[in-house]
Design an enzyme around this catalytic site. Sequence first.
Site, PDB file in Angstrom:
ATOM      1  N   GLU A   1      -5.750 -10.816  -1.332  1.00  0.00           N
ATOM      2  CA  GLU A   1      -6.914 -10.850  -0.393  1.00  0.00           C
ATOM      3  C   GLU A   1      -8.927 -10.733  -0.374  1.00  0.00           C
ATOM      4  O   GLU A   1      -9.211  -9.593   0.594  1.00  0.00           O
ATOM      5  CB  GLU A   1      -6.388  -8.987   1.035  1.00  0.00           C
ATOM      6  CG  GLU A   1      -5.237  -9.554   0.535  1.00  0.00           C
ATOM      7  CD  GLU A   1      -4.638  -7.711   1.865  1.00  0.00           C
ATOM      8  OE1 GLU A   1      -5.268  -7.136   1.781  1.00  0.00           O
ATOM      9  OE2 GLU A   1      -3.441  -7.827   1.872  1.00  0.00           O
TER      10      GLU A   1
ATOM     11  N   GLU B   1       0.575  -1.053   0.297  1.00  0.00           N
ATOM     12  CA  GLU B   1       0.203   0.253   0.158  1.00  0.00           C
ATOM     13  C   GLU B   1       0.175   1.057  -0.310  1.00  0.00           C
ATOM     14  O   GLU B   1       0.378   1.956   0.772  1.00  0.00           O
ATOM     15  CB  GLU B   1      -0.873   0.272   0.934  1.00  0.00           C
ATOM     16  CG  GLU B   1      -2.086  -1.223   1.314  1.00  0.00           C
ATOM     17  CD  GLU B   1      -2.580  -1.127   2.362  1.00  0.00           C
ATOM     18  OE1 GLU B   1      -2.390   0.042   3.011  1.00  0.00           O
ATOM     19  OE2 GLU B   1      -3.964  -2.009   2.552  1.00  0.00           O
TER      20      GLU B   1
END
Length: 445
Positions: A306, A191
């Site tokens: 995910e 991220e």
Amino acid sequence: MRRSDWLTRREFGRAAALVGMGVLGPLSLLGRDRKKKLPPDTLPSPQVEARGFVGPDSLRSHAQAVGLFVGCAAVPELLDMPLDGGSSSDPYTQRVAGQAGILVAENSMKWSALRPSPSTYNFAPADKLFAFAARYGQLVRGHNLCWHEQLPAWFAQVATQDNARSLLEQHIQSVAGRYAGRVHSWDVVNEAVHIPDGRADGLRNSPWLQLLGPGYIEMAFQFAALADPAAKLTYNDYDIELDTPEQTAKRGQVLMLVRRLHARGVPIRAVGIQSHLQASGPQPGAGLKQFIRDLAAIDLEVYLTELDVNTHALPGGPDVQDAAVAAVYKNYLGLVLPEPNVKAVLTWGISDAHTWLNQSRQSWAVRPDGARQRPLPFDDMYLPTAAFFAMRDALDFSRMPIMPNDITAQPQAPVGDPYAPFAVPGSPVPGSPGTGNTPPTPPQL
Ligand code: XIL
């Protein structure tokens, strides 16, 4: 025991049947190993129960048949590993062992879990995950080595511009070094792109960036490559799936970032697309497909790292949730799994009984009606949801079957005359007896 802890007569009958099938442990008959009693209408339909979902019918077997890896995030503390090496009757353990060919620790390999103090490490839960994976012949992904979240509380006090490089280096050496050779892929940096922070390069103004500048990303990859040369080093990010203006812009910056790394010879091998999707609103489309192909052009693999589907904004009961979630799984996996550089798909948890979407109290997770979310392939009772079957179908149809006579062989044009006709593998041979009713003889190439 409060009244609500007891099962209704109907639930007791159903739970007894599930104990008989080995799905639930005997304690469930007492209602004691369930955190919350479920209303009967959240239980799966008899049709769903009747369809096979273990062994050859598992996600794991279906993925293996098409050369893909399927798996889930797991919580090592919840895994039951009998000391005698025997199999467990715990339903969570059974699903993780039986359905996943690849595991990732949901939290146990993050800095906050591994680093209780600057000088100590807690490897016990991660070690357990590796032991479990070895017992069941599963791969393991590492998540993650460098992230702006879930840093230990001491980090802000201890880290300075002078010591941050060696903090990062030592962490990666210790953690990636400990598991070297046993990790399929490492989320080295997680991220790192956040456009609202306003930088021209799109990078997030994270603690790592503030301490080390934008070069921290490259540093982390170099340290990881030294510590575990066998792991496929991965950049992982979220909100890059949709064709909305925000996500298109973020996906563009992620592409620029990994192209820069690739061009500079940084040992990056893959991009992780987190795939936390929403049941309502815009869905992934052509922009994501193009992104995956752009990554293929620089030899990067893609993992869906995910996957889950959030229904916080979708009104309706469990049936409405299940149908919407399954439709998202079907559309999404149907869109991306056929891309040849997509190699793995992991859901963020295996069962609705343990999903961050039911643990978080944030507005993006909580449903206005207070109902539990149902984002995963198995429900609160560890039975397959419609999403399970959508996922398994998508795996089945993700890869072209290999043809008996190899149509991928390159046809050989005659040397000398580029315009002369030549046989294409799989086509009938002109003038052969096979042009009538009998099947054509395969050409000899
Ligand atoms: C989440 C876990 O699921 C939660 O249990 C924890 O409280 C917060 O982190 N992107 C990531 C994951 O890369 O590590 C996050 O996991 C979910 C979003």
